[in-house]
Design a protein around this motif. Structure first.
Motif, short mmCIF file in Angstrom:
data_model
loop_
_atom_site.label_atom_id
_atom_site.label_comp_id
_atom_site.label_asym_id
_atom_site.label_seq_id
_atom_site.Cartn_x
_atom_site.Cartn_y
_atom_site.Cartn_z
N ALA A 64 -2.48 1.82 -11.60
CA ALA A 64 -1.31 2.69 -11.44
C ALA A 64 -0.74 2.93 -12.84
O ALA A 64 -1.48 3.17 -13.78
CB ALA A 64 -0.30 2.02 -10.52
N ASP A 99 8.44 -0.80 -0.26
CA ASP A 99 8.86 -1.70 -1.32
C ASP A 99 10.36 -1.97 -1.35
O ASP A 99 10.79 -2.98 -1.89
CB ASP A 99 8.39 -1.18 -2.68
N PRO A 131 8.50 4.55 -7.91
CA PRO A 131 7.28 4.67 -7.10
C PRO A 131 6.81 3.29 -6.64
O PRO A 131 7.16 2.27 -7.22
CB PRO A 131 6.28 5.29 -8.08
N THR A 132 6.01 3.27 -5.58
CA THR A 132 5.47 2.02 -5.07
C THR A 132 4.71 1.28 -6.16
O THR A 132 4.68 0.04 -6.18
CB THR A 132 4.53 2.31 -3.88
N GLU A 133 4.10 2.04 -7.09
CA GLU A 133 3.31 1.41 -8.14
C GLU A 133 4.16 0.58 -9.09
O GLU A 133 3.63 -0.20 -9.88
CB GLU A 133 2.57 2.48 -8.94
N TYR A 145 0.83 -1.21 0.00
CA TYR A 145 0.00 0.00 0.00
C TYR A 145 0.87 1.26 0.00
O TYR A 145 1.89 1.33 0.69
CB TYR A 145 -0.94 0.00 1.20
N THR A 146 0.44 2.23 -0.79
CA THR A 146 1.14 3.51 -0.84
C THR A 146 0.92 4.27 0.47
O THR A 146 0.08 3.91 1.29
CB THR A 146 0.65 4.36 -2.02
N SER A 147 1.67 5.36 0.61
CA SER A 147 1.60 6.13 1.86
C SER A 147 0.28 6.87 2.00
O SER A 147 -0.11 7.26 3.10
CB SER A 147 2.75 7.13 1.92
N PRO A 194 -4.61 5.59 0.96
CA PRO A 194 -3.63 4.62 0.45
C PRO A 194 -4.28 3.69 -0.57
O PRO A 194 -5.46 3.36 -0.48
CB PRO A 194 -3.19 3.87 1.70
#
Length: 847
Positions: free
Chosen positions: A842, A680, A777-779, A634-636, A642
């Motif tokens: 994303a 990540d 990026p987390t994506e 999950y993103t911040s 998120p």
């Protein structure tokens, strides 16, 4: 902010804009005959700058002329005296009286013509002398603020230099000074004095103008035009401000191609514009794209000589005006042209309003800058031919370089059949190649604007250049064939077969071999399968850093599931949201955490610290496709709630195999896992060492926050490779014991911008370690660009170029490709990108 040496010809601009006469002024200038006067507003600004740096020669105006023929030195000295007598400003200085700067005219001030004999000397001696004269500062309190020198090269060749301070002269003044000097030299007679002098103009500006309705109207206009405040243009630079000592300004020069010049003239005729307006609009657009800003300020100087009485005066009349670059990607090119046209006409109406009053209105302070970049238009029609010097042939020499007054100054000199372009730049900020590229982009963008005047700005594309070819194709030529990898756990199992007895995990004093780790993971995987875990099943895992955590991650993958990390340190509200949003079918956790988690009713739970001794120890051997989910992180939620970003085995395998090819772990290496597993970065910390035969050392909970404890762990486990977010790296470097970490070979940074200062600290204190800056990026599957750090004297550390099998482009707000080094949105494509999870797409574009 003070104006540039070259000033726009207002009379010419008025003519180009279709006006018959320059803008009318409030009242005529009156001759007062005083020897003491206030400074003009422009002079006051220069005086204030001089107080900040009295030894600077930035505002010197050096000019040099080759004189060929028999020179009469005594007559030239007398001619200088007569010119000084004609123009009071040439006998003036600026003195502080009762705390206020005043312009004082010295009746007896004289200019001594210095003579230097350079006969038989090399050309380099002359050049050095010219540069020394140009860089020698003036004392503004001592008249005259003009000096002259004659360099004799042989019997009939001399070089005359006339160097003045900008506070008493401007570009319009230069030919007037030379004309008067030639006339006095030829005639041997005194020169008539003008009806008014420069100090009369200063009185008029401070009195009649400020009291006039014109001033009130102009102030009202500028307040409206600058409503919302001033935004300085912030271009990316090659070097940080103040990082290098002052040096001469650099310059790039071009002549506009005849075809483009003809097309410019045709467009102006068809749209009712002037070349000034079109070229300024193109300059605004290229700077907007270069900076990523859609609202900023540029300076445009004008001559400031709107009264007939001052046309023949030497003095500092230049009044720079400001043009606001407002760029909307939906606006058409013609719309931008019209926007610039309307403001250019308004500037003519308010041409007498001093820039310094605009500055005061904006509350920038006496020396605050309104702009760092300039656009300057001049015309050959405004340049007077070199006067006759009674038997001498005179030829101007190239200007001696001076310190840059602005970051960038685009100077366009208009002739009847061509335009000559000079881009001056601050060489302490920009490299020559950067300035050259910027000028070429301006010309290319101008061509595109002329070709497509009804195109939206956001859709306007720059023609392909060598740089764009490099960015869009060469840098993105990242295709790389790696060995087939159906899954991450298959890569791990292959390493188990190769080195079963090698140490895989270290946690405190406990170790596990590859074979032991694999058996425990297999047992838990079979237990998960018995609970119904299947391909792509999201399986939650909430655990502190431990051996059991690593076993749990491998087991979820082996069972076909995708792990969803749930950090037990997260607030209950965030955890509850993630439980609900992820739709996990099962949770792995530890006994001491179970009652602390906001578990949904009915969610099955398996405990990591309960041995699965009854389960088989062999690999499950389940089919796994490359597109199968490996994890969902999950993103911040910094831009909203998120969202879960899922990455496949194929994407993760590509990322890890690239990392191994780039950085080459082997059995001698130990990677420290200290990043919370909800980020990540932890993914490669866990799996990279385990697919390469290296050791994975697990930091205890909380150890990642303690630099002293990290030093102990690095020594204890002989860590060679670890990750830092840059802020933690700087904290680590502040610890006096970090020099003990002599075994460190790789420091990998990501998660934040890496400051240049941190990079230099690593080079100084840990010289044996290589520093790598990664971005992603987390994506995406962890990282998408990479850079091996080196000291280049730049203002920032690059994020580098794409990793294997990915492409990267920088796009502006209109989704058009941008040049390297600009601010924009990063667009990614290729292997290693997240696929949307639970309808939260994303970056999904595929190569």
């Amino acid at each position: 902010m003070t104006p540039h040496d070259h000033s726009t010809d207002d009379a010419l601009l008025a003519l180009l804009c279709g006006l018959d006469e320059p803008t009318a002024t409030p009242a005529g200038i009156v001759a007062l005959g005083t020897t003491d006067a206030p400074l003009s507003f422009a002079q006051e600004q220069l005086w204030l700058l001089a107080q900040l740096d009295p030894d600077a020669a930035t505002y010197n105006q050096p000019r040099a002329f080759m004189l060929q023929g028999r020179l009469r030195a005594a007559d030239l000295q007398q001619a200088l005296d007569r010119v000084i007598d004609r123009h009071d400003i040439l006998r003036s200085c600026i003195q502080e009286i009762q705390g206020q700067p005043r312009l004082r005219v010295e009746r007896e001030a004289r200019l001594n013509l210095r003579s230097v004999d350079l006969r038989g000397q090399p050309q380099a001696r002359l050049q050095a002398a010219l540069e020394a004269d140009a860089s020698t500062p003036f004392d503004l309190a001592q008249a005259p603020l003009l000096r002259a020198c004659m360099y004799q090269l042989d019997s009939d060749r001399h070089v005359l230099t006339l160097t003045s301070h900008h506070s008493i002269s401007d570009a319009w003044s230069n030919p007037l000074l030379l004309r008067d000097l030639a006339q006095a030299y030829a005639s041997g007679q005194a020169l008539p004095r003008p009806a008014v002098q420069y100090h009369d103009f200063a009185h008029w500006q401070r009195g009649a103008y400020l009291a006039s309705p014109a001033q009130a109207q102009a102030a009202h206009y500028w307040r409206g035009y600058l409503d919302g405040g001033i935004t300085l243009l912030e271009l990316p630079t090659d070097h940080p401000r103040g990082s290098r000592p002052p040096q001469a300004a650099g310059a790039c020069e071009w002549a506009m191609a005849p075809g483009l010049f003809n097309q410019l003239q045709a467009t102006c005729r068809s749209l009712g514009l002037t070349p000034f307006m079109v070229l300024l609009a193109a300059w605004q657009l290229v700077l907007g794209r270069r900076s990523g800003q859609d609202d900023f300020i540029l300076g445009v100087p004008n001559a400031g000589r709107n009264q007939e009485q001052v046309q023949e005066l030497i003095g500092y009349f230049v009044n720079s005006q400001i043009h606001r670059g407002r760029l909307d990607p939906r606006q058409t090119v013609a719309g931008l042209f019209d926007q610039v046209r309307r403001h250019a006409l308004a500037c003519l109406e308010h041409a007498d309003h001093p820039l310094e009053h605009v500055l005061a209105e904006q509350r920038q302070g006496a020396s605050g800058a309104l702009f760092h970049c300039l656009f300057n238009w001049t015309s050959d029609n405004a340049e007077q031919p070199a006067p006759s010097f009674a038997g001498l042939r005179i030829e101007p020499l190239p200007s001696v370089p001076a310190n840059a007054k602005f970051d960038l100054s685009l100077n366009v000199q208009a002739g009847r059949e061509q335009l000559r372009i000079t881009l001056e730049y601050d060489a302490t900020l920009f490299d020559a190649a950067t300035a050259q590229r910027l000028g070429q982009d301006w010309l290319a963008l101008l061509q595109a604007m002329l070709d497509h005047p009804h195109c939206a700005l956001g859709e306007l594309q720059l023609p392909s250049t060598a740089q764009h070819q490099q960015q869009q194709q060469d840098w993105n030529a990242t295709a790389q064939a790696y060995p087939s990898a159906p899954s991450i756990h298959a890569l791990f199992e292959a390493q188990v077969s190769s080195t079963p007895d090698a140490t895989a995990l270290l946690f405190g004093d406990t170790t596990l071999t590859y074979a032991q780790l694999n058996r425990q993971a297999n047992q838990l995987a079979h237990a998960l399968i018995a609970q119904g875990v299947r391909q792509d099943t999201p399986v939650g895992i909430a655990a502190e850093r431990s051996l059991e955590l690593v076993v749990g991650l491998l087991a979820i993958l082996k069972a076909g599931g995708a792990y969803v990390p749930l950090d037990p340190e997260y607030p209950a509200e965030r955890l509850s949201y993630m439980f609900e949003d992820s739709s996990i079918g099962l949770l792995l956790t530890q006994s001491h955490l179970r009652n602390l988690l906001p578990l949904p009713a009915g969610l099955p739970v398996l405990l990591l610290d309960t041995a699965q001794t009854a389960q088989p120890e062999h690999d499950p051997q389940l089919p796994c496709t490359p597109e199968q989910l490996a994890y969902v992180i999950y993103t911040s939620g910094s831009t909203g709630r998120p969202k879960g970003a899922g990455n496949s085995h194929q994407a993760l395998a590509n990322r890890l195999q690239w990392m191994q090819a780039a950085y080459k772990l082997d059995a001698s290496d130990t990677v420290l896992q200290k990043t919370p597993f909800s980020f990540d970065v932890s993914v490669w910390e866990f799996f990279w060492p385990l697919i390469t035969g290296a050791r994975l050392a697990i930091a205890a909970p909380g150890d990642h926050r303690d630099p002293a404890r990290l030093v102990q762990l690095i020594e204890q486990h002989q860590v060679t490779t670890l990750h830092f977010v840059p802020s933690m790296l700087q904290a680590f470097l502040l610890d006096g014991e970090m020099a003990r970490c002599i075994g460190l070979q790789r420091i990998i940074c990501s998660g934040e911008a890496l400051p240049v200062e941190a990079q230099l600290q690593v080079f100084e204190h840990l010289p044996q370690a290589r520093l790598y800056n990664l971005y992603g990026p987390t994506e995406a599957a962890i990282d998408v660009t990479h850079w091996t750090c080196r000291d280049e004297g730049k203002t920032s550390v690059p994020i580098g170029t794409p990793i294997a099998n990915l492409g990267c482009w920088i796009l502006d707000a209109g989704l058009q490709p941008q040049a390297a080094g600009v601010i924009g949105e990063l667009y990614l494509s290729g292997a290693g990108l997240a696929r949307g999870y639970h309808r939260r797409p994303a970056l999904t574009a595929e190569r």
